[in-house]
Design a protein around this motif. Structure first.
Motif, short mmCIF file in Angstrom:
data_model
loop_
_atom_site.label_atom_id
_atom_site.label_comp_id
_atom_site.label_asym_id
_atom_site.label_seq_id
_atom_site.Cartn_x
_atom_site.Cartn_y
_atom_site.Cartn_z
N MET A 35 66.34 30.78 36.40
CA MET A 35 67.74 31.07 36.10
C MET A 35 67.99 32.57 35.89
O MET A 35 69.05 33.09 36.25
CB MET A 35 68.17 30.29 34.86
N MET A 36 67.00 33.27 35.30
CA MET A 36 67.18 34.71 35.06
C MET A 36 67.46 35.46 36.37
O MET A 36 68.23 36.41 36.41
CB MET A 36 65.94 35.30 34.39
N GLY A 37 66.80 35.02 37.45
CA GLY A 37 66.98 35.68 38.74
C GLY A 37 68.20 35.20 39.51
O GLY A 37 68.61 35.84 40.48
N LEU A 38 68.78 34.06 39.09
CA LEU A 38 69.91 33.49 39.83
C LEU A 38 71.27 33.86 39.24
O LEU A 38 72.30 33.58 39.87
CB LEU A 38 69.79 31.95 39.85
N LEU A 39 71.29 34.44 38.04
CA LEU A 39 72.56 34.67 37.35
C LEU A 39 73.60 35.41 38.20
O LEU A 39 74.77 34.98 38.27
CB LEU A 39 72.33 35.41 36.04
N PRO A 40 73.25 36.53 38.87
CA PRO A 40 74.29 37.23 39.66
C PRO A 40 74.85 36.36 40.78
O PRO A 40 76.05 36.39 41.06
CB PRO A 40 73.54 38.45 40.22
N ASP A 41 73.99 35.56 41.42
CA ASP A 41 74.43 34.73 42.54
C ASP A 41 75.31 33.58 42.05
O ASP A 41 76.31 33.24 42.68
CB ASP A 41 73.21 34.18 43.28
N ILE A 42 74.93 32.97 40.92
CA ILE A 42 75.74 31.88 40.36
C ILE A 42 77.09 32.42 39.89
O ILE A 42 78.14 31.80 40.14
CB ILE A 42 74.99 31.20 39.19
N ALA A 43 77.07 33.58 39.23
CA ALA A 43 78.31 34.17 38.73
C ALA A 43 79.28 34.45 39.89
O ALA A 43 80.48 34.16 39.80
CB ALA A 43 78.01 35.45 37.96
N ALA A 44 78.76 35.00 40.98
CA ALA A 44 79.60 35.32 42.13
C ALA A 44 80.14 34.05 42.78
O ALA A 44 81.33 33.97 43.14
CB ALA A 44 78.81 36.14 43.14
#
Length: 387
Positions: free
Chosen positions: A22-31
């Motif tokens: 999840m730490m690495g996915l946050l920018p992609d999920i937010a966008a």
């Protein structure tokens, strides 16, 4: 490795992947969900809250059932809600999915730790437990970087689909290879809850939540540490995280052997001393790239080396409530995650450098040493009183 331990390794792989990717996915999920990164960060907190709530609750509810059925039930919950995460249409529904996906985390490791110790040869209980935690180390070495890459270059939903697939494979091998061990429950829910009246149990919880929180203070800010202090390029961070993951693989083996060779509390004490020393060196010498890489490997090793000794320590401490104790330890690890990230961020907010969280981590690790020494002293007094 006994094949009966393989399903526990797979479960650790799936759990480790969904927790840390999840730490690495946050920018992609937010966008994708049209929200801010700090708001998306609540998804990490929701999972951790699920772990803290689910660890004691699900173990108490399931204690009258055979361990194999319990593990299958927990993995079904894990698989279902990770699959739902892949299709969640809004931030709120994903938040709920992450909470429910976190519920079986601590219970699975708690029940799995007791099962592994029962399946192990005499004197090799901690090494058997370390097989389960090997799944976490493999996740950080392989599936977490893979999941982050898939989420960034393709779609983050596919990453949770991969986690759901790992859950299905785990269910298959639990059904095929996990022996049908009998229920071993010496009390009831009320008697098991007496665990929380034990000073020794609370000391183990504090060792876990405060002591291991020191490493979370470091690893939560490893990316800016490496780019701003060690002066690596941003593109190098993924490779550096793989180095830390390789350290975890090595540390997991060392931790299991230490806990079987020494008293678990002595193993925890020395590992916490090593952790404090390493974090101090990270604070002082991260500006030297080669030294920074070496310290990253060592800190990664220490981050998981504590897992097996602490689990054995809690199992030994919580007689008649071993599964509850082992599950509570997992909840304490997640509390340590939250505390380490919070306290580690305070000096950054105050204007100090990105190496300053390591100094906070050192202090937390030293508190862990203090709690461990208190436990040693109480155990010695208790043994003397019994004799």
């Amino acid at each position: 490795m006994k094949k009966s331990l393989f399903p526990l390794l797979l479960g650790g792989l799936g759990i480790g992947t969904t927790e840390f990717v999840m730490m690495g996915l946050l920018p992609d999920i937010a966008a994708n969900l049209h929200t801010s990164i700090p708001t998306a960060g609540h998804l990490i907190s929701a999972y951790a809250l699920g772990v803290v709530v689910g660890a004691p609750l699900l173990v108490i509810i399931s204690s009258n059932y055979p361990p194999k059925k319990v593990l299958i039930g927990l993995m079904m919950i894990f698989t279902l809600f990770n699959a739902f995460s892949a299709f969640a249409p809004t931030h709120f529904t994903l938040l709920l999915a992450r909470f429910f996906a976190g519920l079986p985390h601590g219970a699975f490791f708690g029940v799995g730790a007791v099962v592994a110790s029962r399946l192990a040869e005499k004197g090799k209980q901690a090494q058997a437990i370390s097989v389960m935690f090997a799944g976490l180390t493999i996740a950080n070495l392989a599936t977490v970087p893979l999941g982050a890459w898939v989420g960034h270059h393709l779609l983050w939903r596919y990453t949770f689909g991969i986690v759901g697939f790992i859950g299905l494979i785990t269910l298959l091998f639990l059904w095929l290879w996990m022996p049908a061990l009998p229920v071993v429950r010496k009390g009831n829910a009320r008697s098991e809850l007496r665990l929380f009246k034990s000073a020794e149990a609370w000391l183990v919880i504090l060792i876990t939540a405060i002591g291991t929180g020191g490493l979370f203070a470091w690893i939560s800010y490893i990316a800016p540490l490496m780019t701003q202090v060690s002066h690596f390029s941003a593109n190098s961070v993924s490779a550096i995280l793989v180095l830390a993951g390789f350290g975890m693989v090595v540390g997991n083996i060392i931790g299991g052997k230490m806990a079987d060779s020494f008293s678990p509390v002595i193993a925890c004490t020395w590992l916490l001393v090593a952790m404090a020393s390493t974090l101090l060196m990270i604070y002082l010498f991260s500006g030297i790239q080669l030294v920074s890489l070496a310290l990253t490997f060592i800190a990664g090793a220490l981050s998981i080396a504590l897992a097996s000794p602490i689990q054995i320590l809690m199992i030994n401490t919580s007689k008649d409530a071993e599964m509850l104790g082992a599950a509570v330890t997992q909840a304490a690890f997640n509390i340590g995650n939250a505390l380490g990230a919070f306290f580690g961020g305070l000096p950054i907010v105050a204007g100090m450098g990105y190496n300053s969280p390591a100094l906070v981590g050192m202090v937390m690790a030293l508190f862990g040493v203090g709690f461990a020494l208190l436990l040693v002293r109480r155990s010695a007094k208790l043994a003397l009183a019994i004799s």
